[in-house]
Write a protein that holds these residues in place. Structure first.
Motif, PDB file in Angstrom:
ATOM      1  N   UNK A   1     -34.917 -21.825  26.248  1.00  0.00           N
ATOM      2  CA  UNK A   1     -36.253 -22.648  26.520  1.00  0.00           C
ATOM      3  C   UNK A   1     -36.906 -22.309  27.722  1.00  0.00           C
ATOM      4  N   UNK A   2     -35.932 -22.059  28.880  1.00  0.00           N
ATOM      5  CA  UNK A   2     -36.507 -21.777  30.270  1.00  0.00           C
ATOM      6  C   UNK A   2     -37.028 -20.122  30.171  1.00  0.00           C
ATOM      7  N   UNK A   3     -36.408 -19.424  29.696  1.00  0.00           N
ATOM      8  CA  UNK A   3     -37.215 -18.190  29.702  1.00  0.00           C
ATOM      9  C   UNK A   3     -38.555 -18.024  28.917  1.00  0.00           C
ATOM     10  N   UNK A   4     -38.446 -18.864  27.736  1.00  0.00           N
ATOM     11  CA  UNK A   4     -39.600 -18.916  26.966  1.00  0.00           C
ATOM     12  C   UNK A   4     -40.888 -19.516  27.832  1.00  0.00           C
ATOM     13  N   UNK A   5     -40.414 -20.826  28.459  1.00  0.00           N
ATOM     14  CA  UNK A   5     -41.472 -21.456  29.074  1.00  0.00           C
ATOM     15  C   UNK A   5     -41.900 -20.940  30.448  1.00  0.00           C
ATOM     16  N   UNK A   6     -40.970 -19.859  31.106  1.00  0.00           N
ATOM     17  CA  UNK A   6     -41.271 -18.968  32.244  1.00  0.00           C
ATOM     18  C   UNK A   6     -42.130 -17.903  31.941  1.00  0.00           C
ATOM     19  N   UNK A   7     -42.233 -17.477  30.638  1.00  0.00           N
ATOM     20  CA  UNK A   7     -43.259 -16.729  30.265  1.00  0.00           C
ATOM     21  C   UNK A   7     -42.703 -15.276  29.710  1.00  0.00           C
ATOM     22  N   UNK A   8     -41.392 -15.322  29.525  1.00  0.00           N
ATOM     23  CA  UNK A   8     -40.749 -14.105  29.045  1.00  0.00           C
ATOM     24  C   UNK A   8     -41.139 -14.046  27.585  1.00  0.00           C
ATOM     25  N   UNK A   9     -42.039 -13.503  27.441  1.00  0.00           N
ATOM     26  CA  UNK A   9     -42.307 -13.477  25.900  1.00  0.00           C
ATOM     27  C   UNK A   9     -42.769 -12.154  25.319  1.00  0.00           C
ATOM     28  N   UNK A  10     -42.558 -11.168  26.066  1.00  0.00           N
ATOM     29  CA  UNK A  10     -42.881  -9.585  25.544  1.00  0.00           C
ATOM     30  C   UNK A  10     -41.725  -8.609  26.124  1.00  0.00           C
ATOM     31  N   UNK A  11     -41.278  -7.812  25.330  1.00  0.00           N
ATOM     32  CA  UNK A  11     -40.367  -6.882  25.675  1.00  0.00           C
ATOM     33  C   UNK A  11     -40.653  -6.335  27.300  1.00  0.00           C
ATOM     34  N   UNK A  12     -39.706  -6.002  28.159  1.00  0.00           N
ATOM     35  CA  UNK A  12     -40.023  -5.297  29.394  1.00  0.00           C
ATOM     36  C   UNK A  12     -40.369  -6.531  30.234  1.00  0.00           C
ATOM     37  N   UNK A  13     -40.325  -7.670  30.364  1.00  0.00           N
ATOM     38  CA  UNK A  13     -40.693  -8.687  31.093  1.00  0.00           C
ATOM     39  C   UNK A  13     -39.158  -9.382  31.398  1.00  0.00           C
ATOM     40  N   UNK A  14     -38.772  -9.792  32.549  1.00  0.00           N
ATOM     41  CA  UNK A  14     -37.599 -10.277  32.797  1.00  0.00           C
ATOM     42  C   UNK A  14     -37.678 -11.589  33.185  1.00  0.00           C
TER      43      UNK A  14
ATOM     44  N   UNK B   1     -36.237  -3.805  34.407  1.00  0.00           N
ATOM     45  CA  UNK B   1     -37.739  -4.293  34.546  1.00  0.00           C
ATOM     46  C   UNK B   1     -38.365  -4.304  35.904  1.00  0.00           C
ATOM     47  N   UNK B   2     -39.512  -4.308  36.173  1.00  0.00           N
ATOM     48  CA  UNK B   2     -40.059  -4.223  37.563  1.00  0.00           C
ATOM     49  C   UNK B   2     -40.500  -5.569  38.001  1.00  0.00           C
TER      50      UNK B   2
END
Length: 498
Positions: A243-256, A393-394
């Motif tokens: 839930x945290x990674x999703x609501x933080x915006x990690x919704x596409x490959x390559x973003x950490x 990731x950057x």
């Protein structure tokens, strides 16, 4: 009628938090209540599930006092830490305190499982067996509490036990199923072979449903106890990090995503997980994706320990101000955050925390800044594993309670070399509320839910500080390696003393 509100309830290691949002992602109310962790022996970490229920009712009462109208709530969803589980008897009563994800008691069982069946467990579950998983914890219970073990009627992940208090449902989601290390990572159900290793039958495990699936509605009894409206839809939910990674915006490959919560984690999204002994995988809320994750056991919990031990009079804000007066590198003071053993990348329950390099020049602020830096070094240790697997990731979103410190945010950027973005809302209870919206139909899909996520600040690495931290990271690793055999002797002596 006003637009519906969405309620997310997250059970953390130190507190339970409930958050109410609307369909635009605006927070209408939030409340938290402490949850007690028990440590009856070194390395043990347990909680009484009834304390979770008490904390939940407390937070809901706070929300009603804040003016939230329970009749407007259109959906409720739950999250909690993976691996934490409740053992129930045939009458639905908890047989013992819940063993937590950070519990280290099963080290001997882990060693035996790795030697005899480690490769097979990895093949079936997709993950390396370690003390954080439910499978070896069940083996520990079978060997040390056999009479209790024989009475197990249900093994229930923590968030599902809590949700059951509201809607009476019997279900879990695929992410928490993987967290038990009893699910078949190559399929969609439980693994009979892994269950046999644990000594249980798959029939004691709940059905697996979608994280956003409606599992029931608020019962009349729950409505009377909590103030919620009977008939309100309840959605399954998932693990807190999902839930945290999703609501933080990690919704596409390559973003950490980096998390500064009770534990610290480093995650990235992948459509094609590659199971190995070096990383952990779980199914993600974004359909067709997994998140790859590595974690350090003690993060905000170490921060809280330092406050309670040395800084009770000035609190977190005073600690942060003291740390701001200390230069990068803490003038040679190095902290290893292994207060309860360590997970990634060492998977060693016998590591111990340490401050190294103390001198007369060091004062209170040095202890705080060194802790910030030591946890950042531990996250860098995890990040280097992903980089070695070409999964680096950057840019990363930073979530969790530790994000309140702007100094800590900048240290994370300087130590890791990442561009750090801080979401406006990034805790699991907010993510749970988004999941409630998905289940209740407020959001059409995960893309629609993600559209309400906002970034409020960005931290870029400071080149001069980053250069200093390269040397600091090398010293951090060298001192960790030098102290490991000593830590093992200390841990062994502690077990013998018990």
């Amino acid at each position: 009628m006003p637009d519906p509100l969405l309620l997310g309830i997250d059970l953390g290691a130190g507190s339970l938090k409930s958050t109410v949002i609307d369909g635009a992602g605006k927070v209408h109310g939030a409340a938290s209540a402490a949850v007690e962790t028990l440590a009856p022996h070194p390395g043990f970490s347990e909680q009484d599930p009834l304390g979770w229920r008490t904390a939940m009712i407390d937070t809901l009462s706070q929300l009603w006092r804040q003016g939230i109208d329970p009749a407007r709530i259109g959906g409720i969803a739950f999250t909690a830490g993976a691996h934490t589980h409740v053992l129930e008897d045939a009458d639905g009563r908890a047989l013992r305190p819940a063993i937590m994800w950070n519990d280290q008691r099963s080290g001997r069982q882990v060693a035996a499982l790795r030697q005899a069946q480690g490769a097979r467990i990895l093949e079936l579950s997709g993950n390396l067996v370690s003390a954080t998983w439910t499978l070896p914890q069940l083996v520990w219970t079978r060997e040390n509490e056999p009479e209790l073990f024989a009475r197990i009627h249900r093994v229930r992940p923590a968030k599902d036990w809590l949700r059951r208090q509201i809607d009476g449902s019997d279900a879990t989601d695929i992410t928490d199923a993987w967290g038990l290390m009893l699910a078949d990572a190559g399929g969609s159900g439980w693994s009979d072979e892994l269950c046999r290793m644990a000594g249980i039958d798959a029939s004691v495990l709940p059905p697996i449903v979608g994280s956003t699936q409606v599992t029931g509605t608020v019962t009349a009894a729950a409505a009377q106890a909590t103030g919620l409206m009977a008939g309100t839809p309840v959605i399954c939910g998932t693990s807190d990090t999902n839930a945290e990674t999703f609501c933080g915006g990690m919704t596409r490959a390559g973003l950490g995503a980096l998390k500064l919560a009770t534990a610290g984690t480093v995650s990235t999204l992948t459509a094609t997980p590659s199971f190995s002994e070096k990383v952990i995988h779980y199914p993600h809320l974004v359909p067709g994706h997994c998140y790859t994750i590595l974690g350090t056991n003690s993060c905000a919990s170490a921060h809280r320990w330092l406050r309670d031990t040395l800084f009770g009079t000035i609190g977190f804000d005073g600690m942060d101000r003291a740390a701001q007066a200390v230069p990068p590198g803490s003038e040679g003071l190095v902290f290893h955050p292994y207060l309860n053993g360590e997970r990634s990348p060492y998977w060693d329950p016998d590591l111990r925390a340490s401050y190294v390099g103390l001198g007369f020049a060091h004062g209170p602020g040095h202890f705080v800044r060194a802790l910030y830096e030591g946890i950042a070094f531990s996250l860098r240790d995890c990040l280097e594993v992903l980089r070695g697997l070409d999964m680096g990731f950057s840019t990363a979103r930073l979530v969790g309670g530790g994000t309140r410190s702007e100094l800590w945010q900048q240290i994370i950027a300087d130590v890791t070399g990442l561009v750090i973005e801080i979401p406006r809302e990034g805790d699991a209870s907010f993510g749970a509320a988004l999941i409630a919206g998905l289940g209740a139909g407020v959001f059409a899909d995960t893309q629609a839910a993600a559209s309400v996520i906002e970034v409020k600040a960005t931290r870029r690495p400071n080149p001069e500080a980053a250069r200093r931290y390269e040397d600091g990271f090398a010293i951090y690793r060298e001192t960790k390696d030098a102290l490991t055999p000593v830590n093992h002797r200390i841990a062994a002596a502690g077990r013998e003393g018990n």
